[in-house]
Design an enzyme around this catalytic site. Sequence first.
Site, PDB file in Angstrom:
ATOM      1  N   ARG A   1       6.769  -8.315   1.572  1.00 56.24           N
ATOM      2  CA  ARG A   1       7.651  -7.891   2.658  1.00 56.24           C
ATOM      3  C   ARG A   1       8.269  -9.097   3.365  1.00 56.24           C
ATOM      4  NH1 ARG A   1       4.710  -3.926   6.237  1.00 56.24           N
ATOM      5  NH2 ARG A   1       5.224  -2.469   4.564  1.00 56.24           N
TER       6      ARG A   1
ATOM      7  N   LYS B   1       0.830  -1.211   0.000  1.00 58.94           N
ATOM      8  CA  LYS B   1       0.000   0.000   0.000  1.00 58.94           C
ATOM      9  C   LYS B   1       0.867   1.266   0.000  1.00 58.94           C
ATOM     10  CE  LYS B   1      -2.302  -1.546   3.615  1.00 58.94           C
ATOM     11  NZ  LYS B   1      -1.916  -2.986   3.612  1.00 58.94           N
ATOM     12  N   THR B   2       1.901   1.284   0.837  1.00 61.85           N
ATOM     13  CA  THR B   2       2.804   2.438   0.866  1.00 61.85           C
ATOM     14  C   THR B   2       3.565   2.560  -0.447  1.00 61.85           C
ATOM     15  OG1 THR B   2       3.066   2.182   3.264  1.00 61.85           O
ATOM     16  CG2 THR B   2       4.708   3.519   2.123  1.00 61.85           C
TER      17      THR B   2
ATOM     18  N   ASP C   1      -1.185   6.735   6.394  1.00 64.69           N
ATOM     19  CA  ASP C   1      -1.174   5.319   6.743  1.00 64.69           C
ATOM     20  C   ASP C   1      -2.019   5.111   7.999  1.00 64.69           C
ATOM     21  OD1 ASP C   1      -0.559   2.678   6.498  1.00 64.69           O
ATOM     22  OD2 ASP C   1       1.502   2.841   7.229  1.00 64.69           O
TER      23      ASP C   1
ATOM     24  N   THR D   1      -5.469  -1.408   7.177  1.00 63.96           N
ATOM     25  CA  THR D   1      -5.591  -2.869   7.241  1.00 63.96           C
ATOM     26  C   THR D   1      -6.949  -3.264   7.816  1.00 63.96           C
ATOM     27  OG1 THR D   1      -4.532  -2.853   9.416  1.00 63.96           O
ATOM     28  CG2 THR D   1      -3.106  -3.209   7.504  1.00 63.96           C
TER      29      THR D   1
END
Length: 379
Positions: free
Chosen positions: A258, A105-106, A150, A199
């Site tokens: 990640r 997302k980032t 965020d 999230t």
Amino acid sequence: MANEACPPAHLCYNSHKCSDSAIVEESSFDSNYRTITQIMSDRIVSPSVKQEELALDLSLRPKKLAEYIGQDKVKENLKILLEAAQARHEAVDHILLYGPPGLGKTTLANIIANEMNAAIKITSGPSIERPGDLAAIVTNLRAGDILFIDEVHRLNRAVEEILYPAMEDFALDLITGKGPSARSIRLKLPRFTVVGATTRFAMLSAPLRDRFGAVYRLDYYDLDAMQTIVARSAHILGAEIEAQAVMEIAQRSRGTPRVANRLLKRVRDYAQVRADGTITAEVAHQALALMEVDDLGLDEIDRKVLRTIIEKFGGGPVGLDTIAASISEEADTIMDVYEPYLLQLGFLDRTPRGRTATRHAYEHLGIQPPERNEQKRLL
């Protein structure tokens, strides 16, 4: 509890104060959230980013939409959205990205800024504590800039109230003075874009959700995409890796880039110290076995949860609090950190009576599943 000093009059919105009970409740929530976040960051298979990984994590992130791997439907929709905004020479519509942590997302927020040739201001919901904090951020934005928030679901409600007109009307309502002499001033803002990431989509208030013109869900990546990501990251890191080793790492990465990058870096370290530096399938297997990450990406705690349900409670159903007490963990930690992936694999079932281990869980752990006599019950 003593109230804090009021901010300057030009930033006072008269709604930033909370009752003592509300402050205690929010503090308790934040404390619990930080505990869960800390536990997640300590695990090798955690999708949460670790502080020491930030610099290297940035180097592995794609910069353009064409470099972004996976999430094909989201990419296609974003491409149309960005090209249309560029053709009209205007700021792109507000965008909300939601889904599990570690899926990009980032990265997508930074890609949007790069594609639009715009500056990006990065912040998070918990860091914007008062309306004045948000006012300071948005008044420094220029036309076309990207404001990335965020954990947008954790925005203070008073802050949300100020964000609504900023997103919808590109205006900021300020209160000057106090008492009878107080008056409202509307400050015009340049047209900018808010990119929110969360999230927990269900925790967003309906008015905030409605102000995002484009809403995209990011899903876990398939094996082909994960292999491409591992191979790309290995190339950027300058690590020699065999195709079978790429597969070995990709299939244990929980469909999360990640996690894949973190496992790759640890396997690279192992290859450098215990082998000749080349990551072969055997080296990858040995390194991952040393980290106690199995073929499906389960770690020691994941297997401990499953074994507790199967061996101590006959496969369930068993309550969440009972499981937590049995493995000396908090119930919230099990529900938020360990359960989601086990549910995704189909190893756990949630029933009204508690959690039960499925046949797949027994087979994965090499335990013979019990023969269940299904008897019809007369009502």
